[in-house]
Scaffold this motif. Structure first.
Motif, PDB file in Angstrom:
ATOM      1  N   UNK A   1       0.326   5.541  -2.694  1.00  0.00           N
ATOM      2  CA  UNK A   1       1.583   5.318  -1.973  1.00  0.00           C
ATOM      3  C   UNK A   1       1.667   3.957  -1.289  1.00  0.00           C
ATOM      4  N   UNK A   2       0.520   3.305  -1.082  1.00  0.00           N
ATOM      5  CA  UNK A   2       0.523   1.996  -0.417  1.00  0.00           C
ATOM      6  C   UNK A   2      -0.150   0.915  -1.261  1.00  0.00           C
ATOM      7  N   UNK A   3      -0.729   1.306  -2.386  1.00  0.00           N
ATOM      8  CA  UNK A   3      -1.338   0.337  -3.291  1.00  0.00           C
ATOM      9  C   UNK A   3      -2.594  -0.323  -2.746  1.00  0.00           C
ATOM     10  N   UNK A   4      -3.265   0.347  -1.829  1.00  0.00           N
ATOM     11  CA  UNK A   4      -4.458  -0.251  -1.235  1.00  0.00           C
ATOM     12  C   UNK A   4      -5.646  -0.193  -2.183  1.00  0.00           C
ATOM     13  N   UNK A   5      -6.499  -1.179  -2.099  1.00  0.00           N
ATOM     14  CA  UNK A   5      -7.776  -1.176  -2.807  1.00  0.00           C
ATOM     15  C   UNK A   5      -8.684  -0.150  -2.135  1.00  0.00           C
ATOM     16  N   UNK A   6      -9.580   0.437  -2.903  1.00  0.00           N
ATOM     17  CA  UNK A   6     -10.477   1.437  -2.347  1.00  0.00           C
ATOM     18  C   UNK A   6     -11.357   0.833  -1.250  1.00  0.00           C
ATOM     19  N   UNK A   7     -11.763  -0.414  -1.384  1.00  0.00           N
ATOM     20  CA  UNK A   7     -12.558  -1.069  -0.342  1.00  0.00           C
ATOM     21  C   UNK A   7     -11.775  -1.248   0.942  1.00  0.00           C
TER      22      UNK A   7
ATOM     23  N   UNK B   1       5.248   3.687   3.631  1.00  0.00           N
ATOM     24  CA  UNK B   1       6.527   4.383   3.566  1.00  0.00           C
ATOM     25  C   UNK B   1       6.455   5.649   4.432  1.00  0.00           C
ATOM     26  N   UNK B   2       7.591   6.270   4.634  1.00  0.00           N
ATOM     27  CA  UNK B   2       7.647   7.459   5.499  1.00  0.00           C
ATOM     28  C   UNK B   2       6.731   8.565   5.004  1.00  0.00           C
ATOM     29  N   UNK B   3       6.667   8.712   3.692  1.00  0.00           N
ATOM     30  CA  UNK B   3       5.826   9.745   3.092  1.00  0.00           C
ATOM     31  C   UNK B   3       4.357   9.535   3.486  1.00  0.00           C
ATOM     32  N   UNK B   4       3.889   8.279   3.401  1.00  0.00           N
ATOM     33  CA  UNK B   4       2.502   7.980   3.732  1.00  0.00           C
ATOM     34  C   UNK B   4       2.254   8.102   5.219  1.00  0.00           C
TER      35      UNK B   4
ATOM     36  N   UNK C   1       1.554   3.807  12.549  1.00  0.00           N
ATOM     37  CA  UNK C   1       2.178   2.496  12.360  1.00  0.00           C
ATOM     38  C   UNK C   1       2.954   2.456  11.042  1.00  0.00           C
ATOM     39  N   UNK C   2       3.953   1.604  10.975  1.00  0.00           N
ATOM     40  CA  UNK C   2       4.704   1.380   9.738  1.00  0.00           C
ATOM     41  C   UNK C   2       4.002   0.356   8.855  1.00  0.00           C
ATOM     42  N   UNK C   3       3.144  -0.450   9.461  1.00  0.00           N
ATOM     43  CA  UNK C   3       2.420  -1.504   8.738  1.00  0.00           C
ATOM     44  C   UNK C   3       0.967  -1.492   9.172  1.00  0.00           C
ATOM     45  N   UNK C   4       0.094  -1.687   8.214  1.00  0.00           N
ATOM     46  CA  UNK C   4      -1.330  -1.855   8.504  1.00  0.00           C
ATOM     47  C   UNK C   4      -1.631  -3.335   8.341  1.00  0.00           C
ATOM     48  N   UNK C   5      -2.133  -3.934   9.375  1.00  0.00           N
ATOM     49  CA  UNK C   5      -2.525  -5.349   9.308  1.00  0.00           C
ATOM     50  C   UNK C   5      -4.023  -5.404   9.061  1.00  0.00           C
ATOM     51  N   UNK C   6      -4.365  -5.766   7.835  1.00  0.00           N
ATOM     52  CA  UNK C   6      -5.774  -5.863   7.459  1.00  0.00           C
ATOM     53  C   UNK C   6      -6.305  -7.250   7.802  1.00  0.00           C
ATOM     54  N   UNK C   7      -7.452  -7.262   8.440  1.00  0.00           N
ATOM     55  CA  UNK C   7      -8.115  -8.535   8.722  1.00  0.00           C
ATOM     56  C   UNK C   7      -8.778  -9.024   7.440  1.00  0.00           C
ATOM     57  N   UNK C   8      -9.062 -10.302   7.375  1.00  0.00           N
ATOM     58  CA  UNK C   8      -9.697 -10.885   6.192  1.00  0.00           C
ATOM     59  C   UNK C   8     -10.985 -10.146   5.829  1.00  0.00           C
TER      60      UNK C   8
END
Length: 189
Positions: free
Chosen positions: A37-43, A82-85, A61-68
């Motif tokens: 649903x968010x297209x994130x990499x498994x790592x 999205x709302x579902x996630x 949160x509506x957004x996840x801010x990933x650090x480098x």
């Protein structure tokens, strides 16, 4: 090496139905759906901390801010939920006894955070148990990007959602079925 299988909604439902019958179903469902649903990499999923998804008021949160340090390419990026996630994560958070929001969001049976490798293996075996040959930890990400592309999302948007630096990398993720190819040539006048 071949690319990970793209799952259709029926296949994803089969996986989720299986997950529902197993221990740690809420954890497994939420972690798996972050790839679909968010297209994130498994790592990236393995690297998540509770405070990456939870606001101070306890909402998701509506957004996840990933650090480098949490991404493959060592570039900070934003993942949109999205709302579902958001609802899936809210359900999962209810199962946690949150005392320290800096702790891993997803934990092993030893109460440690998953490594990228252990979560990769975990997803592989989930797909295998339901008989989805060719499915791997990358299947959610490929399914996410292919599904959006099939709904007409522009490739530069897909590139940003995937956290890619180059559009050619994004293009390699997309799958075109023979049915889609046949339908495309029928558009010619």
């Amino acid at each position: 090496m071949s690319q990970a299988r793209v799952l259709n909604p029926t296949e994803l439902r089969r996986v989720l139905d299986y997950v529902a019958t197993r221990r740690h179903s809420a954890r497994n469902r939420a972690s798996l759906l972050l790839t679909h649903y968010a297209g994130m990499r498994v790592g990236e999923v393995a690297a998540l901390r509770i405070n990456n998804v939870l606001n101070n008021d306890g909402t998701i949160k509506e957004e996840i801010r990933l650090m480098a340090s949490q991404t493959k390419g060592s570039y900070a990026r934003t993942v949109y939920l999205n709302e579902k996630m958001q609802k899936e994560l809210a359900q999962y958070i209810k199962c946690l006894k949150v005392k320290d929001v800096t702790k891993p969001l997803f934990y092993t049976q030893k109460r440690e955070g998953f490594s990228a490798n252990t979560l990769t293996q975990h997803f592989f075996f989930l797909y295998r148990k339901v008989g989805l040959e060719g499915a791997s930890s990358h299947s959610g990400r490929r399914s996410f990007l292919t599904g959006l592309a099939n709904r007409g999302t522009a490739i530069h948007i897909l590139k940003s959602l995937a956290g890619h630096r180059n559009i050619s990398t994004t293009a390699a993720y997309l799958y075109s079925s023979p049915t889609q190819l046949k339908a495309a040539v029928e558009l010619v006048n």
